[in-house]
Scaffold this motif. Structure first.
Motif, PDB file in Angstrom:
ATOM      1  N   THR A 122       0.824  -1.212   0.000  1.00 22.94           N
ATOM      2  CA  THR A 122       0.000   0.000   0.000  1.00 22.94           C
ATOM      3  C   THR A 122       0.861   1.267   0.000  1.00 22.94           C
ATOM      4  N   LYS A 123       2.109   1.156   0.411  1.00 26.35           N
ATOM      5  CA  LYS A 123       3.038   2.300   0.321  1.00 26.35           C
ATOM      6  C   LYS A 123       3.320   2.618  -1.150  1.00 26.35           C
ATOM      7  N   ILE A 124       3.521   1.558  -1.946  1.00 22.64           N
ATOM      8  CA  ILE A 124       3.726   1.742  -3.392  1.00 22.64           C
ATOM      9  C   ILE A 124       2.499   2.420  -3.995  1.00 22.64           C
ATOM     10  N   LYS A 125       1.327   1.880  -3.656  1.00 24.52           N
ATOM     11  CA  LYS A 125       0.084   2.422  -4.222  1.00 24.52           C
ATOM     12  C   LYS A 125      -0.093   3.889  -3.827  1.00 24.52           C
ATOM     13  N   TRP A 126       0.265   4.234  -2.588  1.00 24.12           N
ATOM     14  CA  TRP A 126       0.131   5.618  -2.129  1.00 24.12           C
ATOM     15  C   TRP A 126       0.995   6.550  -2.990  1.00 24.12           C
ATOM     16  N   ILE A 127       2.224   6.155  -3.266  1.00 27.51           N
ATOM     17  CA  ILE A 127       3.108   6.989  -4.096  1.00 27.51           C
ATOM     18  C   ILE A 127       2.557   7.102  -5.515  1.00 27.51           C
ATOM     19  N   LEU A 128       2.100   5.991  -6.071  1.00 31.98           N
ATOM     20  CA  LEU A 128       1.534   6.016  -7.425  1.00 31.98           C
ATOM     21  C   LEU A 128       0.314   6.929  -7.498  1.00 31.98           C
ATOM     22  N   GLU A 129      -0.463   6.956  -6.440  1.00 33.72           N
ATOM     23  CA  GLU A 129      -1.697   7.756  -6.434  1.00 33.72           C
ATOM     24  C   GLU A 129      -1.463   9.230  -6.089  1.00 33.72           C
ATOM     25  N   ASN A 130      -0.413   9.519  -5.316  1.00 26.94           N
ATOM     26  CA  ASN A 130      -0.276  10.853  -4.738  1.00 26.94           C
ATOM     27  C   ASN A 130       0.870  11.702  -5.269  1.00 26.94           C
ATOM     28  N   VAL A 131       1.813  11.090  -5.986  1.00 29.57           N
ATOM     29  CA  VAL A 131       2.936  11.871  -6.517  1.00 29.57           C
ATOM     30  C   VAL A 131       2.718  12.066  -8.018  1.00 29.57           C
ATOM     31  N   GLN A 132       2.581  13.291  -8.421  1.00 29.88           N
ATOM     32  CA  GLN A 132       2.194  13.629  -9.794  1.00 29.88           C
ATOM     33  C   GLN A 132       3.163  13.040 -10.823  1.00 29.88           C
ATOM     34  N   ALA A 169      11.267  -9.932  -0.196  1.00 29.73           N
ATOM     35  CA  ALA A 169      10.090  -9.999  -1.079  1.00 29.73           C
ATOM     36  C   ALA A 169       8.853 -10.429  -0.300  1.00 29.73           C
ATOM     37  N   SER A 170       9.069 -11.336   0.661  1.00 30.08           N
ATOM     38  CA  SER A 170       7.931 -11.869   1.413  1.00 30.08           C
ATOM     39  C   SER A 170       7.309 -10.845   2.367  1.00 30.08           C
ATOM     40  N   ARG A 171       7.940  -9.671   2.508  1.00 30.08           N
ATOM     41  CA  ARG A 171       7.416  -8.630   3.399  1.00 30.08           C
ATOM     42  C   ARG A 171       6.678  -7.529   2.638  1.00 30.08           C
ATOM     43  N   THR A 172       6.514  -7.682   1.336  1.00 31.81           N
ATOM     44  CA  THR A 172       5.903  -6.618   0.532  1.00 31.81           C
ATOM     45  C   THR A 172       4.385  -6.693   0.457  1.00 31.81           C
ATOM     46  N   MET A 173       3.806  -7.858   0.758  1.00 31.57           N
ATOM     47  CA  MET A 173       2.382  -8.134   0.579  1.00 31.57           C
ATOM     48  C   MET A 173       2.032  -8.267  -0.908  1.00 31.57           C
ATOM     49  N   LEU A 174       3.080  -8.433  -1.738  1.00 30.84           N
ATOM     50  CA  LEU A 174       2.884  -8.626  -3.180  1.00 30.84           C
ATOM     51  C   LEU A 174       3.441  -9.962  -3.649  1.00 30.84           C
ATOM     52  N   PHE A 175       4.169 -10.657  -2.772  1.00 30.93           N
ATOM     53  CA  PHE A 175       4.880 -11.866  -3.176  1.00 30.93           C
ATOM     54  C   PHE A 175       4.141 -13.088  -2.658  1.00 30.93           C
ATOM     55  N   ASN A 176       3.831 -14.007  -3.569  1.00 34.79           N
ATOM     56  CA  ASN A 176       3.145 -15.236  -3.193  1.00 34.79           C
ATOM     57  C   ASN A 176       4.184 -16.210  -2.647  1.00 34.79           C
ATOM     58  N   ILE A 177       4.131 -16.479  -1.343  1.00 35.25           N
ATOM     59  CA  ILE A 177       5.175 -17.303  -0.736  1.00 35.25           C
ATOM     60  C   ILE A 177       4.924 -18.803  -0.923  1.00 35.25           C
ATOM     61  N   LYS A 198       0.093 -11.954  -9.286  1.00 40.06           N
ATOM     62  CA  LYS A 198      -0.566 -11.152 -10.323  1.00 40.06           C
ATOM     63  C   LYS A 198      -1.947 -10.661  -9.878  1.00 40.06           C
ATOM     64  N   TYR A 199      -2.653 -11.462  -9.098  1.00 36.36           N
ATOM     65  CA  TYR A 199      -3.986 -11.059  -8.642  1.00 36.36           C
ATOM     66  C   TYR A 199      -3.897  -9.833  -7.733  1.00 36.36           C
ATOM     67  N   ILE A 200      -2.956  -9.847  -6.784  1.00 36.68           N
ATOM     68  CA  ILE A 200      -2.807  -8.713  -5.865  1.00 36.68           C
ATOM     69  C   ILE A 200      -2.324  -7.475  -6.620  1.00 36.68           C
ATOM     70  N   LEU A 201      -1.369  -7.668  -7.544  1.00 34.54           N
ATOM     71  CA  LEU A 201      -0.878  -6.546  -8.346  1.00 34.54           C
ATOM     72  C   LEU A 201      -2.015  -5.899  -9.135  1.00 34.54           C
ATOM     73  N   GLU A 202      -2.849  -6.734  -9.719  1.00 33.96           N
ATOM     74  CA  GLU A 202      -3.984  -6.228 -10.503  1.00 33.96           C
ATOM     75  C   GLU A 202      -4.987  -5.508  -9.600  1.00 33.96           C
ATOM     76  N   LYS A 203      -5.253  -6.099  -8.439  1.00 34.63           N
ATOM     77  CA  LYS A 203      -6.209  -5.524  -7.496  1.00 34.63           C
ATOM     78  C   LYS A 203      -5.751  -4.141  -7.014  1.00 34.63           C
ATOM     79  N   LEU A 204      -4.432  -3.993  -6.786  1.00 33.23           N
ATOM     80  CA  LEU A 204      -3.896  -2.718  -6.298  1.00 33.23           C
ATOM     81  C   LEU A 204      -3.462  -1.793  -7.433  1.00 33.23           C
ATOM     82  N   ASP A 205      -3.557  -2.279  -8.666  1.00 37.53           N
ATOM     83  CA  ASP A 205      -3.167  -1.503  -9.850  1.00 37.53           C
ATOM     84  C   ASP A 205      -1.693  -1.081  -9.771  1.00 37.53           C
ATOM     85  N   ILE A 206      -0.832  -2.077  -9.524  1.00 37.28           N
ATOM     86  CA  ILE A 206       0.614  -1.851  -9.459  1.00 37.28           C
ATOM     87  C   ILE A 206       1.260  -2.584 -10.630  1.00 37.28           C
TER      88      ILE A 206
END
Length: 497
Positions: free
Chosen positions: A138-148, A185-193, A200-208
């Motif tokens: 969600t930190k990645i998503k915040w930057i993508l959404e909030n930094v022009q 990688a396992s601490r990102t909430m994006l990596f399937n352990i 890919k499902y989480i990436l798509e859901k968060l639009d990353i």
């Protein structure tokens, strides 16, 4: 020519460079703190460029002050504050925003959007984590959404993401390597352990966009070399692990069921669960301990948000002690806490409660309570919180914990370690070298190059400092634990006072 392993230990408040010799003994340490940035209440950020410059400076200093040539460095191992998130322009090498630190709560609103039961269950089953601002996604998503302009650049393939290990390696290699290891990688909430791939499902859901993510590699292997212009020689980089997994490795917790607890600002406890990923039912998270030779070992992890920080608060906030060391002296001036309990939920409660709205309280105060009782209660709170995590681990794993390895600054406090042993009813083992995090990174790097032959050799390097065994009777232990649980209930946000 004598050879060394250089351990880069990039932490939340400081950058360190530590030299280990072949006997696993520290021969040089350089450390420098850097600025903490608090743009708003609950937000914590770092300047990633400052982190890189500070880290490079301490590397150069540790070599210079110990009169060691870069050619004497066999390999570099890297350990890092986990989850902290950097996005940078791959063409300019400049971060597009400050690094958002693992402690930061600025993505709480984004997490709320995604806390539907189906998605939360998917995240837990496949990443081992919970939907929380703690993790990188969600930190990645915040930057993508909030930094022009960043989202558009990311979609074009011009943006790179990394946790701090990735950021440092990219700079150390002059932009040649964009990698992270399995533990980070396992601490990102994006990596399937389970599948060991970006999900890919989480990436798509968060639009990353997946294109921003680093390649995931083993925690111990030769990845490449540093750029020659940095230190005058190319040096092999061959070890990476997030700080808590590095500590687990540094304590040589290689057997299934072995446990370590790091007593720092907070406490982080990990249990090696071997090749089995255990999905917690008791408020823990599942994570990858390390990946070596393509073989993955997993761990259960519990987090105590406030540990050593409660002693810092007594010193800096209340002014009732002058130094952290004084806390042990104060605690030993009284035979108990006189019925006082201190729940230091300054930023909520972590494992197993996960109550972000809980707040700190001191209960049981009478006119007979003095500062020594309060200091003792603060130290005991660290042990009680760790005991809560141990009980959750025992329930999830079905393994009774009979011994716990300890490291970190507060592990030097003998009163705390004895009380921890008493309240758990298990043995506590403390090593002579409590720099287990840096040592773990060094071990991972040295194993990859043959500096150390195998795990058995590095186990033989560890020297115990002291073992603490339980001295408290069961009845007293149970009575104290009941008092602690009652105090926690009073601190929690959903409990009526």
């Amino acid at each position: 020519m004598k050879k060394y392993i250089l351990s880069i230990d990039q932490g939340t408040t400081s950058c360190r460079a530590i030299l280990f010799n072949g006997s696993g003994i520290i021969e040089g340490v350089e450390q420098r703190e850097f600025e903490q940035i608090f743009p708003k209440s609950g937000w914590v950020e770092h300047d990633a460029t400052v982190i890189w410059k500070t880290q490079l400076e301490v590397i150069k200093n540790v070599l210079y002050k110990n009169n060691i040539s870069p050619s004497q460095i066999e390999a570099i191992g890297i350990t890092n504050q986990r989850e902290t998130t950097v996005l940078w322009d791959k063409n300019t090498g400049k971060p597009v925003y400050n690094a958002i630190v693992w402690q930061s709560r600025q993505t709480e609103e984004i997490c709320e959007r995604y806390r539907s039961s189906d998605f939360e269950n998917y995240v837990k089953e496949n990443t081992g984590l919970v939907v929380d601002p703690y993790f990188s996604a969600t930190k990645i998503k915040w930057i993508l959404e909030n930094v022009q302009g960043v989202k558009e650049k990311a979609q074009k393939g011009d943006i790179l993401f990394g946790t701090i290990d990735t950021w440092l390696i990219w700079n150390l290699t002059g932009g040649k390597l964009h990698i992270t290891d399995y533990s980070n990688a396992s601490r990102t909430m994006l990596f399937n352990i389970k599948t060991l791939k970006w999900d890919k499902y989480i990436l798509e859901k968060l639009d990353i966009p997946e294109s921003i993510l680093p390649k995931v590699v083993n925690s111990s292997e030769v990845y490449g070399k540093t750029a020659k212009n940095l230190l005058g020689e190319e040096i092999t980089i061959s070890g990476i692990a997030g700080d808590q997994q590095a500590a687990l490795f540094g304590e040589c917790c290689f057997q299934k069921g072995s446990v370590k607890n790091t007593y720092g600002t907070g406490c982080f406890m990990l249990m090696n669960t071997g090749e089995n990923m255990i999905v917690s039912k008791n408020g823990l998270v599942s994570t990858i301990a390390w990946g070596i030779d393509g073989k993955i070992e997993y761990a259960l992890e519990g987090s105590v948000f406030i540990a050593g920080a409660v002693i810092q608060w007594l010193r800096d906030g209340l002014g009732i002690i002058e130094s952290s060391r004084e806390s042990e002296f104060c605690a030993l001036q009284v035979k108990d806490t006189a019925g006082t309990y201190f729940v230091p939920a300054f930023t909520g409660l972590g494992t197993p409660y996960w109550d972000s709205d809980a707040r700190g309280i001191i209960t049981g105060l009478t006119r007979g309570v003095n500062k020594n009782h309060i200091v003792r209660a603060a130290l005991e709170s660290i042990a009680y919180q760790s005991a809560d995590v141990v009980k959750a681990m025992e329930k999830d794993s079905g393994i009774q914990i009979k011994n716990m390895c300890v490291d970190g600054g507060a592990a030097a406090n003998n009163f705390l370690m004895q009380f921890q042993s008493d309240i758990l009813g298990c043995e506590i083992s403390r090593l002579q070298v409590i720099e287990s995090t840096a040592m773990g990174a060094a071990f991972l790097a040295g194993l990859a190059t043959g500096f150390w032959k195998d795990r058995e050799e590095i186990e033989n390097l560890l020297i115990s400092d002291r073992h603490f065994t339980p001295e408290m009777d069961i009845e007293t232990r149970e009575s104290k634990l009941t008092g602690w649980k009652n105090a926690v209930k009073r601190a929690m946000s959903n409990q009526p006072l």
